[in-house]
Design an enzyme around this catalytic site. Sequence first.
Site, PDB file in Angstrom:
ATOM      1  N   HIS A 137       1.446   5.170  -2.073  1.00  0.00           N
ATOM      2  CA  HIS A 137       1.004   6.182  -3.035  1.00  0.00           C
ATOM      3  C   HIS A 137       2.236   6.799  -3.677  1.00  0.00           C
ATOM      4  O   HIS A 137       3.002   7.481  -3.013  1.00  0.00           O
ATOM      5  CB  HIS A 137       0.165   7.272  -2.353  1.00  0.00           C
ATOM      6  CG  HIS A 137      -1.122   6.736  -1.783  1.00  0.00           C
ATOM      7  ND1 HIS A 137      -2.294   6.727  -2.494  1.00  0.00           N
ATOM      8  CD2 HIS A 137      -1.407   6.165  -0.590  1.00  0.00           C
ATOM      9  CE1 HIS A 137      -3.259   6.177  -1.755  1.00  0.00           C
ATOM     10  NE2 HIS A 137      -2.738   5.819  -0.588  1.00  0.00           N
ATOM     11  N   LEU A 138       2.431   6.501  -4.965  1.00  0.00           N
ATOM     12  CA  LEU A 138       3.436   7.209  -5.751  1.00  0.00           C
ATOM     13  C   LEU A 138       2.603   8.317  -6.399  1.00  0.00           C
ATOM     14  O   LEU A 138       1.440   8.116  -6.673  1.00  0.00           O
ATOM     15  CB  LEU A 138       4.053   6.265  -6.792  1.00  0.00           C
ATOM     16  CG  LEU A 138       4.789   5.048  -6.197  1.00  0.00           C
ATOM     17  CD1 LEU A 138       5.187   4.076  -7.292  1.00  0.00           C
ATOM     18  CD2 LEU A 138       6.011   5.479  -5.393  1.00  0.00           C
ATOM     19  N   ARG A 139       3.179   9.457  -6.609  1.00  0.00           N
ATOM     20  CA  ARG A 139       2.335  10.540  -7.152  1.00  0.00           C
ATOM     21  C   ARG A 139       2.504  10.732  -8.649  1.00  0.00           C
ATOM     22  O   ARG A 139       2.067  11.734  -9.193  1.00  0.00           O
ATOM     23  CB  ARG A 139       2.615  11.844  -6.409  1.00  0.00           C
ATOM     24  CG  ARG A 139       2.337  11.805  -4.913  1.00  0.00           C
ATOM     25  CD  ARG A 139       0.881  11.475  -4.589  1.00  0.00           C
ATOM     26  NE  ARG A 139       0.603  11.702  -3.162  1.00  0.00           N
ATOM     27  CZ  ARG A 139      -0.405  11.169  -2.507  1.00  0.00           C
ATOM     28  NH1 ARG A 139      -1.238  10.332  -3.121  1.00  0.00           N
ATOM     29  NH2 ARG A 139      -0.602  11.431  -1.232  1.00  0.00           N
ATOM     30  N   ASP A 154      -8.768   3.374  -3.501  1.00  0.00           N
ATOM     31  CA  ASP A 154      -8.160   3.945  -2.294  1.00  0.00           C
ATOM     32  C   ASP A 154      -7.947   5.457  -2.390  1.00  0.00           C
ATOM     33  O   ASP A 154      -7.586   6.000  -3.422  1.00  0.00           O
ATOM     34  CB  ASP A 154      -6.835   3.275  -1.952  1.00  0.00           C
ATOM     35  CG  ASP A 154      -6.300   3.798  -0.620  1.00  0.00           C
ATOM     36  OD1 ASP A 154      -7.048   3.733   0.366  1.00  0.00           O
ATOM     37  OD2 ASP A 154      -5.178   4.309  -0.588  1.00  0.00           O
ATOM     38  N   ASN A 161      -4.798   6.436  -7.054  1.00  0.00           N
ATOM     39  CA  ASN A 161      -5.311   7.820  -6.999  1.00  0.00           C
ATOM     40  C   ASN A 161      -4.279   8.862  -7.430  1.00  0.00           C
ATOM     41  O   ASN A 161      -3.990   9.815  -6.724  1.00  0.00           O
ATOM     42  CB  ASN A 161      -5.852   8.147  -5.596  1.00  0.00           C
ATOM     43  CG  ASN A 161      -4.801   8.083  -4.507  1.00  0.00           C
ATOM     44  OD1 ASN A 161      -3.776   7.426  -4.664  1.00  0.00           O
ATOM     45  ND2 ASN A 161      -5.047   8.762  -3.395  1.00  0.00           N
ATOM     46  N   HIS A 169      -5.598  -0.495   5.579  1.00  0.00           N
ATOM     47  CA  HIS A 169      -5.375   0.284   6.811  1.00  0.00           C
ATOM     48  C   HIS A 169      -6.476   0.161   7.874  1.00  0.00           C
ATOM     49  O   HIS A 169      -7.194   1.112   8.149  1.00  0.00           O
ATOM     50  CB  HIS A 169      -5.119   1.757   6.491  1.00  0.00           C
ATOM     51  CG  HIS A 169      -6.008   2.360   5.416  1.00  0.00           C
ATOM     52  ND1 HIS A 169      -7.375   2.284   5.448  1.00  0.00           N
ATOM     53  CD2 HIS A 169      -5.694   3.047   4.297  1.00  0.00           C
ATOM     54  CE1 HIS A 169      -7.868   2.906   4.389  1.00  0.00           C
ATOM     55  NE2 HIS A 169      -6.863   3.375   3.673  1.00  0.00           N
ATOM     56  N   ASP A 217       0.890   2.643   3.720  1.00  0.00           N
ATOM     57  CA  ASP A 217       0.045   3.739   3.222  1.00  0.00           C
ATOM     58  C   ASP A 217       0.883   5.016   3.043  1.00  0.00           C
ATOM     59  O   ASP A 217       0.438   6.124   3.376  1.00  0.00           O
ATOM     60  CB  ASP A 217      -1.157   4.000   4.142  1.00  0.00           C
ATOM     61  CG  ASP A 217      -2.264   4.777   3.424  1.00  0.00           C
ATOM     62  OD1 ASP A 217      -2.116   5.044   2.211  1.00  0.00           O
ATOM     63  OD2 ASP A 217      -3.272   5.117   4.071  1.00  0.00           O
ATOM     64  N   HIS A 233     -10.832   0.891   0.706  1.00  0.00           N
ATOM     65  CA  HIS A 233     -10.611   1.915   1.732  1.00  0.00           C
ATOM     66  C   HIS A 233     -11.978   2.067   2.397  1.00  0.00           C
ATOM     67  O   HIS A 233     -12.905   2.620   1.806  1.00  0.00           O
ATOM     68  CB  HIS A 233     -10.152   3.210   1.033  1.00  0.00           C
ATOM     69  CG  HIS A 233     -10.223   4.444   1.863  1.00  0.00           C
ATOM     70  ND1 HIS A 233      -9.106   5.198   2.163  1.00  0.00           N
ATOM     71  CD2 HIS A 233     -11.257   5.083   2.439  1.00  0.00           C
ATOM     72  CE1 HIS A 233      -9.465   6.247   2.901  1.00  0.00           C
ATOM     73  NE2 HIS A 233     -10.775   6.198   3.082  1.00  0.00           N
ATOM     74  N   HIS A 236       0.835  -1.216   0.000  1.00  0.00           N
ATOM     75  CA  HIS A 236       0.000   0.000   0.000  1.00  0.00           C
ATOM     76  C   HIS A 236       0.865   1.261   0.000  1.00  0.00           C
ATOM     77  O   HIS A 236       1.287   1.743   1.048  1.00  0.00           O
ATOM     78  CB  HIS A 236      -0.932  -0.013   1.227  1.00  0.00           C
ATOM     79  CG  HIS A 236      -2.004   1.018   1.159  1.00  0.00           C
ATOM     80  ND1 HIS A 236      -3.290   0.790   1.596  1.00  0.00           N
ATOM     81  CD2 HIS A 236      -1.999   2.299   0.705  1.00  0.00           C
ATOM     82  CE1 HIS A 236      -4.016   1.880   1.411  1.00  0.00           C
ATOM     83  NE2 HIS A 236      -3.243   2.816   0.883  1.00  0.00           N
TER      84      HIS A 236
HETATM   85  O1  DOR Z   1      -4.125   9.454   4.559  1.00  0.00           O
HETATM   86  C1  DOR Z   1      -4.427   9.151   3.428  1.00  0.00           C
HETATM   87  N1  DOR Z   1      -3.702   9.555   2.367  1.00  0.00           N
HETATM   88  N2  DOR Z   1      -5.516   8.410   3.230  1.00  0.00           N
HETATM   89  C2  DOR Z   1      -5.994   8.171   2.012  1.00  0.00           C
HETATM   90  O2  DOR Z   1      -6.987   7.512   1.906  1.00  0.00           O
HETATM   91  C3  DOR Z   1      -5.338   8.725   0.813  1.00  0.00           C
HETATM   92  C4  DOR Z   1      -3.932   9.030   1.072  1.00  0.00           C
HETATM   93  C5  DOR Z   1      -3.362   9.937   0.031  1.00  0.00           C
HETATM   94  O3  DOR Z   1      -3.435   9.608  -1.158  1.00  0.00           O
HETATM   95  O4  DOR Z   1      -2.796  10.982   0.374  1.00  0.00           O
HETATM   96 ZN    ZN Z   2      -7.028   4.687   2.095  1.00  0.00          ZN
HETATM   97 ZN    ZN Z   3      -3.817   4.770   0.842  1.00  0.00          ZN
END
Ligand code: DOR
Ligand code: ZN
Ligand code: ZN
Length: 438
Positions: A74-76, A164, A106, A244, A317, A191, A72
């Site tokens: 998040h790469l942007r 998510d 996302n 999470h 996360d 999520h 889990h």
């Molecule tokens: O804390 C979080 N950050 N929860 C999420 O569901 C998304 C994530 C994000 O992409 O920043």
């Molecule tokens: Zn999430």
């Molecule tokens: Zn997440």
Amino acid sequence: MIDPASGIDDTLDVLVEDAQILHVDKPAQGSGFRVQGRKNKKPVEDDPAVPKVDRVIDATGKIVVPGLIDMHVHLREPGREDEETIASGTAAAARGGFTSICCMPNTEPVNDTASVTEYILEQAQKVGRVHVFPIGCISKGQQGQELAEMGELVAAGCVGLSDDGKPVMNADLMRRAMEYATMFDVPLLPHCEDLHLSAGGVMHEGRVSTELGLKGIPSVAEAAMVGRDILLSEYTGARLHICHVSTAESIRLIREAKGRGMRVSGEATPHHLILPDEAVRGFHTNTKMNPPLRAVEDVAALREALIDGTIEVIATDHAPHARAEKEMEFDYAPFGIVGLETALGLILSEFYHTGLLTLAMIVERMAAAPARILKLKHKGTLAPGADADITIVDPDHEWVAEEQALQSKSKNTPFIGWKLKGRAAMTIVAGQVVWEAT
Ligand code: DOR
Ligand code: ZN
Ligand code: ZN
């Protein structure tokens, strides 16, 4: 070497050829391998039983484990390369001891089409330090209205599906997503958050939120959705992995579902396992994430669930955010913290050095279980034939988490300044050293 997937906890040599584990054995003659083209110890040099190798890595005093997998992250990229790129995020992963990461969809644009999945995989191939496994959207545009082309996403390389960042509020859409997911044999990774119950909330709803005058997110906002998704997965037969998990009620539901023999798994983050909502008292926005830091009772329940196996996976996360956006009033700052570079140190400090988890249990939750849940072939183990993704852990090294050392482009973590015990000394991906601690 510790490899829970093959039941190994022993002093062994690991022989890697190209990108594969070729052989795992007792050290030959107690002397190890001989290095090709270089004079080694005489008796070994002449011993045909000892293989010739290009490089010997001496891991004496350290622990060799299957490369850690963070399911889990998040790469942007694409979209917010100022916050994280595939290059910087995978560098952070390598430093943290992770050899594989899964990236949530996302991004901007979201990963709801094969072309985005392919872009991520190509970019990871070009500049990624570790393996990247994309997770595709459940709904088009993560809008929760129409299903994404799930089959196309899986065919392009997505290993799971999730919206998510957002829940799938429409239960009928979730039901249909589950029905399709069974056809493609991928898990759904929801999520869990009821947006009506959580609306406007910025931290856990409880005594602390009342005292601080901040709007709360009640724990039932998560648990109600966990319950719904368990029931839907029971109804459809879909594989479910709850992202999470943060509340005692969610744990109760997962435990009960497992007791009935359901195929449901769950993950916990280091921050939810360590910090309660009390940490928000300083109004520091690096204590703001979604789901929020919960009550001490929830933290205790989560720790117990991690120890007894109800929670099978530790995932970070990892959620990078720009400094300018995090440096706002608590109400307005975005949710999320980075986690790839502190996860192993935090877990070793809080669970291994306190005697709560063995190293084998940690490796199970940070490598073997994610590989099993996502069906990542030849990963999560060091059995011969497995991919040569290896983490060499120095469990006793003491260090301080420092901002300047972060490989991640974003620095939003509440753990800066924490003294940690244990880290990745070396990370090896497909037989190549991608990180070596100094
Ligand atoms: O804390 C979080 N950050 N929860 C999420 O569901 C998304 C994530 C994000 O992409 O920043
Ligand atoms: Zn999430
Ligand atoms: Zn997440």
